[in-house]
Motif scaffolding. Structure first.
Motif, PDB file in Angstrom:
ATOM      1  N   ASP A  31     -45.787  23.552  76.554  1.00 46.08           N
ATOM      2  CA  ASP A  31     -47.066  23.887  75.764  1.00 46.08           C
ATOM      3  C   ASP A  31     -46.298  25.068  74.425  1.00 46.08           C
ATOM      4  O   ASP A  31     -47.169  25.334  73.589  1.00 46.08           O
ATOM      5  CB  ASP A  31     -47.517  25.193  76.998  1.00 46.08           C
ATOM      6  CG  ASP A  31     -48.007  24.707  78.523  1.00 46.08           C
ATOM      7  OD1 ASP A  31     -48.534  23.949  77.809  1.00 46.08           O
ATOM      8  OD2 ASP A  31     -47.744  25.518  78.809  1.00 46.08           O
ATOM      9  N   LEU A  32     -44.649  24.727  74.780  1.00 45.25           N
ATOM     10  CA  LEU A  32     -44.493  26.000  73.193  1.00 45.25           C
ATOM     11  C   LEU A  32     -43.941  24.726  72.412  1.00 45.25           C
ATOM     12  O   LEU A  32     -44.410  25.348  71.596  1.00 45.25           O
ATOM     13  CB  LEU A  32     -42.833  26.310  73.879  1.00 45.25           C
ATOM     14  CG  LEU A  32     -42.530  27.991  74.584  1.00 45.25           C
ATOM     15  CD1 LEU A  32     -41.424  27.453  75.519  1.00 45.25           C
ATOM     16  CD2 LEU A  32     -43.272  28.340  74.135  1.00 45.25           C
ATOM     17  N   VAL A 143     -44.842  30.374  60.732  1.00 45.68           N
ATOM     18  CA  VAL A 143     -45.487  31.606  61.741  1.00 45.68           C
ATOM     19  C   VAL A 143     -46.636  31.596  62.255  1.00 45.68           C
ATOM     20  O   VAL A 143     -47.371  30.978  62.595  1.00 45.68           O
ATOM     21  CB  VAL A 143     -46.519  32.391  60.427  1.00 45.68           C
ATOM     22  CG1 VAL A 143     -47.193  33.812  60.754  1.00 45.68           C
ATOM     23  CG2 VAL A 143     -45.582  32.645  59.117  1.00 45.68           C
ATOM     24  N   TYR A 144     -46.642  32.021  63.659  1.00 50.19           N
ATOM     25  CA  TYR A 144     -47.211  31.541  64.730  1.00 50.19           C
ATOM     26  C   TYR A 144     -48.457  32.522  65.078  1.00 50.19           C
ATOM     27  O   TYR A 144     -48.120  33.404  64.847  1.00 50.19           O
ATOM     28  CB  TYR A 144     -46.122  31.636  66.196  1.00 50.19           C
ATOM     29  CG  TYR A 144     -45.565  30.164  65.515  1.00 50.19           C
ATOM     30  CD1 TYR A 144     -46.432  28.716  65.936  1.00 50.19           C
ATOM     31  CD2 TYR A 144     -44.091  30.098  65.894  1.00 50.19           C
ATOM     32  CE1 TYR A 144     -44.448  27.341  66.198  1.00 50.19           C
ATOM     33  CE2 TYR A 144     -43.354  29.119  65.171  1.00 50.19           C
ATOM     34  CZ  TYR A 144     -43.751  28.060  65.386  1.00 50.19           C
ATOM     35  OH  TYR A 144     -42.696  26.995  65.266  1.00 50.19           O
ATOM     36  N   PRO A 151     -42.589  39.488  69.213  1.00 54.00           N
ATOM     37  CA  PRO A 151     -42.326  39.467  67.721  1.00 54.00           C
ATOM     38  C   PRO A 151     -42.261  38.050  67.797  1.00 54.00           C
ATOM     39  O   PRO A 151     -41.802  37.314  67.954  1.00 54.00           O
ATOM     40  CB  PRO A 151     -41.083  39.503  67.420  1.00 54.00           C
ATOM     41  CG  PRO A 151     -41.164  40.809  68.948  1.00 54.00           C
ATOM     42  CD  PRO A 151     -41.599  40.362  69.919  1.00 54.00           C
ATOM     43  N   GLN A 152     -42.471  37.716  66.106  1.00 56.23           N
ATOM     44  CA  GLN A 152     -42.648  36.475  65.520  1.00 56.23           C
ATOM     45  C   GLN A 152     -40.939  35.602  66.260  1.00 56.23           C
ATOM     46  O   GLN A 152     -40.608  34.645  66.388  1.00 56.23           O
ATOM     47  CB  GLN A 152     -42.640  36.177  63.872  1.00 56.23           C
ATOM     48  CG  GLN A 152     -44.113  35.944  63.416  1.00 56.23           C
ATOM     49  CD  GLN A 152     -44.898  34.970  64.225  1.00 56.23           C
ATOM     50  OE1 GLN A 152     -44.201  34.376  63.824  1.00 56.23           O
ATOM     51  NE2 GLN A 152     -46.047  35.176  64.119  1.00 56.23           N
ATOM     52  N   ALA A 153     -39.718  36.407  65.356  1.00 52.30           N
ATOM     53  CA  ALA A 153     -38.341  36.182  65.391  1.00 52.30           C
ATOM     54  C   ALA A 153     -38.481  35.590  67.138  1.00 52.30           C
ATOM     55  O   ALA A 153     -37.973  33.828  68.078  1.00 52.30           O
ATOM     56  CB  ALA A 153     -37.594  36.997  65.260  1.00 52.30           C
ATOM     57  N   LYS A 157     -37.796  31.832  67.997  1.00 52.15           N
ATOM     58  CA  LYS A 157     -37.135  30.859  69.161  1.00 52.15           C
ATOM     59  C   LYS A 157     -37.437  29.739  70.144  1.00 52.15           C
ATOM     60  O   LYS A 157     -36.765  29.163  70.392  1.00 52.15           O
ATOM     61  CB  LYS A 157     -36.002  32.344  69.361  1.00 52.15           C
ATOM     62  CG  LYS A 157     -34.794  32.020  68.818  1.00 52.15           C
ATOM     63  CD  LYS A 157     -33.610  33.160  69.642  1.00 52.15           C
ATOM     64  CE  LYS A 157     -32.575  33.248  69.417  1.00 52.15           C
ATOM     65  NZ  LYS A 157     -31.674  34.306  69.730  1.00 52.15           N
ATOM     66  N   ALA A 158     -38.267  31.281  71.178  1.00 52.11           N
ATOM     67  CA  ALA A 158     -38.713  30.171  71.983  1.00 52.11           C
ATOM     68  C   ALA A 158     -39.305  28.980  71.414  1.00 52.11           C
ATOM     69  O   ALA A 158     -39.449  28.074  72.935  1.00 52.11           O
ATOM     70  CB  ALA A 158     -39.897  31.270  72.696  1.00 52.11           C
ATOM     71  N   VAL A 159     -39.929  28.400  70.830  1.00 52.93           N
ATOM     72  CA  VAL A 159     -40.859  27.783  70.491  1.00 52.93           C
ATOM     73  C   VAL A 159     -39.666  26.676  70.013  1.00 52.93           C
ATOM     74  O   VAL A 159     -40.180  25.545  70.949  1.00 52.93           O
ATOM     75  CB  VAL A 159     -41.810  27.967  69.279  1.00 52.93           C
ATOM     76  CG1 VAL A 159     -42.475  26.236  68.214  1.00 52.93           C
ATOM     77  CG2 VAL A 159     -42.916  28.615  69.567  1.00 52.93           C
ATOM     78  N   LEU A 160     -38.848  27.083  69.606  1.00 56.14           N
ATOM     79  CA  LEU A 160     -37.864  25.704  68.938  1.00 56.14           C
ATOM     80  C   LEU A 160     -37.469  25.102  70.533  1.00 56.14           C
ATOM     81  O   LEU A 160     -36.657  24.399  70.436  1.00 56.14           O
ATOM     82  CB  LEU A 160     -37.030  26.488  68.238  1.00 56.14           C
ATOM     83  CG  LEU A 160     -37.616  26.483  66.803  1.00 56.14           C
ATOM     84  CD1 LEU A 160     -36.223  26.657  65.737  1.00 56.14           C
ATOM     85  CD2 LEU A 160     -37.911  25.171  66.011  1.00 56.14           C
ATOM     86  N   GLY A 161     -36.933  26.313  71.363  1.00 54.72           N
ATOM     87  CA  GLY A 161     -35.999  25.915  72.978  1.00 54.72           C
ATOM     88  C   GLY A 161     -37.498  24.881  73.086  1.00 54.72           C
ATOM     89  O   GLY A 161     -36.430  23.861  74.003  1.00 54.72           O
ATOM     90  N   GLY A 162     -38.592  25.468  73.673  1.00 53.84           N
ATOM     91  CA  GLY A 162     -39.674  24.141  74.232  1.00 53.84           C
ATOM     92  C   GLY A 162     -39.492  22.957  73.188  1.00 53.84           C
ATOM     93  O   GLY A 162     -39.089  21.409  74.338  1.00 53.84           O
TER      94      GLY A 162
END
Ligand code: ADP
Ligand code: MG
Length: 698
Positions: A31-32, A143-144, A151-153, A157-162
């Motif tokens: 999902d991320l 920009v999500y 927060p975007q930051a 990070k969460a998205v890149l981790g996913g």
């Protein structure tokens, strides 16, 4: 299958940001990974101030010359910086001690924002900032879409981790892809690229989502949607329903023939066609799930009656459900009038009836004495038991939720082997669904369309009129009423809180009553009791009442052929399909009919563009499909379908107006894939829709 995102240690409460992630539906790694940027910021380069034009969004590195808190015109932090090519003032209306610290005199800062030409030279308001001199990123900064508390930051990070953890192996077989640049993009490449595009990319292609990586994702999404609906259909085909075949003889044989003989009209070709489609479905042992769509006044009720009779002929019961008491009641009257002479027993069930009446209806349903049970949503309550429910008809299906539909399907009957038989389901709708939307969201339903109105209908002349000319309209009504015609006057719902700008129905009623001495003017609104509403409707239907002032309760289904004029007050507040439904109340008899759309701009100088587009569409066409198409254009699929109605996950990436070719591709490919690679297909659906796939359940 992807591994779930690493969960917080047991029992430690979720942080606000983690909660926000869940709120966005971002619980699995995949999902991320599929949470794609709305846009990008270019932080890969430093621009000289002297090169920037007004309105450019740039990143600079500069030395702080001066930093001061000024109190006029309001309290703010003003920082003057110099990057060697020019100077610029940074202004912060909200600031903290940390800002003052970062911008202490002599500090070297990296600042990013929009350049404005202020009175005293260049300035940036609320730029983002950090210490200068660090490495520059190699990719554009995504920009999500986000929510408060996230927060975007943190999200980045969460998205890149996913993205790094998710299983991104291909689920669409290579040979499925048509010729085209998207062939050269794997899912992994596409996602990695879209999350972190190189700075030299054509930004326009990313923004309008025409880039091959986007194409690839949109196609995969549409394929997942089609697959999941095919799976739902397969699951349904695995269920059993009673095969409703005619006995050939006995008291209940030939019911349909006898109804057709008794009707004062012949079926239109379209009615014949759809009733044959339904009859064929009802004879099968798989539950029918058919949507019958037809414009207002196209004659869906008689088609429903014929379906009910086939069911009753076969010895099974039928339930018919309508969204409002008025509508249900109208069906009840009409059906009793048609069917009672044939020996069919009909029971009436609603929330507002007396306890004794209700008990009688419940026992008639349970014993099987009632062949047909008509009512509001009271029909689906758990307490209502049927002896042998073979068919459920839902009128105005979009007004019911998925849960209500499912509840009806649970009213099963065991066969001689103890296998539960589900009732067949016929859903009716007067809001035609544009083709792409039907293909996309209703692919698991069979659709029958009545595309022809019964003969003898007169076209409705529609006029859009400024509220300022209200008096003239009232004169016109007096004229019509003098000729023995009946008139609907529709007002938006009475809401105390909106009384300020809504001329409410009561006032309109008083005004019309005064202007039409000697004629009866009635008032119908949602605060009346069911009995009061019934009495008012009966007077109007019986032509003792000349004008019916009403809130939108007459929106659907009401049938009074002598009514030839409709005025809709504050027409700008209604949705397009609602206006179309309302207008469908007139033009049902032989007399020339008209609809007046009274609009008011209130304090605004003119109507909003969307309101104007709606009123124009109404004036230009009477074709329900064309109206639906424009409605979709004005509102977009999310609103058009309504979350409640669809109960289905909306498309996130694909856009049915621009991506119709991918929809065709997905439709063509899904059956092959499901047949040849069912496991891959399941993984694909799971990946894209995860727990959100409601088709499977509905
Ligand atoms: P809707 O599709 O909006 O529910 P209805 O079933 O209420 O439409 O039908 C509208 C009107 O048209 C009713 O008065 C109905 O009796 C009449 N009607 C239906 N079919 C025909 C037909 N084939 N010829 C003439 N009148 C018809
Ligand atoms: Mg109807």
């Amino acid at each position: 299958m992807s591994t779930p995102a690493p969960a917080a240690p047991a029992r430690s409460p979720l942080s606000p940001a983690q909660k926000a992630l869940h709120k966005l539906g971002l619980s699995r790694d995949i999902d991320l990974a599929l949470h794609l940027p709305l846009r990008y910021e270019d932080e890969t380069r430093i621009t000289a101030l002297s090169q920037a034009r007004e309105g450019d969004c740039i990143q600079i590195e500069a030395r702080v010359l001066r930093s001061e808190v000024s109190l006029r015109p309001r309290r703010q932090l003003k920082v003057q910086v110099d990057d060697g090519s020019d100077t610029c003032v940074l202004r912060f209306l909200n600031f903290y001690p940390s800002h003052q610290k970062a911008f202490s005199e002599g500090a070297w800062v990296r600042v990013r924002g929009e350049v404005r030409g202020g009175l005293l030279g260049r300035e940036m308001v609320h730029p983002s900032f950090q210490a200068a001199g660090g490495p520059l990123p190699q990719a554009l900064t995504p920009v999500y879409p986000t929510v408060a508390q996230l927060p975007q930051a943190y999200l980045r990070k969460a998205v890149l981790g996913g993205l790094s953890r998710a299983d991104l192996s291909e689920t669409v077989p290579a040979q499925a892809w048509p010729e085209g640049p998207q062939r050269h993009w794997s899912l992994r490449q596409s996602l990695e690229f879209l999350h972190q595009p190189r700075p030299d990319v054509e930004l326009a292609q990313l923004e309008d989502r025409s880039h091959p990586a986007w194409q690839r994702l949109k196609a995969e999404e549409l394929l997942a949607q089609q697959l999941s609906q095919l799976q739902a259909r397969q699951a349904r085909d695995a269920m059993r329903a009673p095969a409703l075949a005619s006995p050939g003889q006995g008291p209940m044989a030939r019911l349909r023939e006898r109804l057709l003989e008794a009707l004062p009209f012949a079926l239109t070709r379209a009615q014949q066609r759809v009733q044959a489609q339904i009859a064929a479905d009802l004879q099968r042992e798989q539950p029918m799930h058919r949507l019958l769509q037809g414009d207002v006044g196209s004659g869906k009720t008689v088609v429903a009656a014929l379906a009910a009779l086939r069911c009753i002929e076969a010895g099974w019961q039928c339930a018919l459900m309508a969204p409002t008491e008025i509508l249900a009641e109208q069906h009840f009257r009409k059906l009793v009038g048609w069917l009672e002479p044939l020996g069919v027993h009909t029971a009436w069930l609603t929330g507002s009836q007396r306890a004794s009446e209700r008990r009688a209806a419940l026992s008639a349903a349970e014993s099987g004495h009632a062949h047909l049970v008509v009512g509001t949503h009271a029909v689906i309550e758990d307490k209502v038991q049927f002896s042998k429910l073979g068919l459920v008809v839902i009128d105005e299906q979009h007004r019911f939720g998925v849960a209500q539909r499912l509840a009806l399907r649970r009213k099963t009957t065991p066969d001689e082997h103890g296998c539960e038989l589900e009732p067949h389901l016929l859903m009716m709708s007067a809001t035609p669904i544009p083709r792409t939307l039907a293909m996309s969201y209703y692919a698991d339903l069979d659709v029958s369309t009545i595309d022809e109105l019964p003969p003898g209908r007169s076209p409705i002349v529609t006029k859009v009129v400024d509220e300022a000319r209200r008096e003239q309209i009232v004169e016109r009504i007096a004229q019509q009423v003098g000729l023995g015609r009946q008139v609907y006057w529709v007002c938006p719902l009475i809401e105390e809180s909106e009384a300020v700008d809504l001329r409410n129905a009561t006032e309109t009623h008083a005004q019309l009553a005064q202007a039409l001495p000697g004629h009866k003017v009635g008032l119908l609104h949602s605060r009346l009791s069911a009995a009061e509403k019934k009495a008012v409707m009966a007077e109007f239907a019986g032509a003792q009442m000349a004008v019916l002032v009403s809130t939108t309760v007459i929106e659907v289904g009401v049938d009074v052929p002598n009514a030839s004029l409709m005025v809709i007050e504050h027409a700008e507040r209604f949705g397009l399909s609602q206006l179309h439904q309302l207008r469908g109340r007139v033009g049902r008899g032989a007399a020339a009919s008209a609809c007046v759309l009274l609009y008011s701009t209130g304090d605004a100088p003119r109507l909003s563009p969307a309101a104007r587009a709606r009123l124009q569409a109404m004036a230009q066409t009477q074709d329900g499909f064309e109206i639906a198409r424009r409605d979709l254009e004005i509102r977009g699929p999310g609103e058009f379908l309504g979350a409640r109605q669809s109960g289905a996950p909306l498309l996130r990436f694909a856009d049915l107006t621009t991506d119709a070719p991918w929809l065709e591709w997905a439709r063509a490919w899904a059956p092959t894939m499901l047949a040849r690679q069912p496991q891959l297909a399941s993984r694909h659906v799971q990946r894209w829709l995860g727990g959100k796939s409601d088709f499977v359940k509905a």
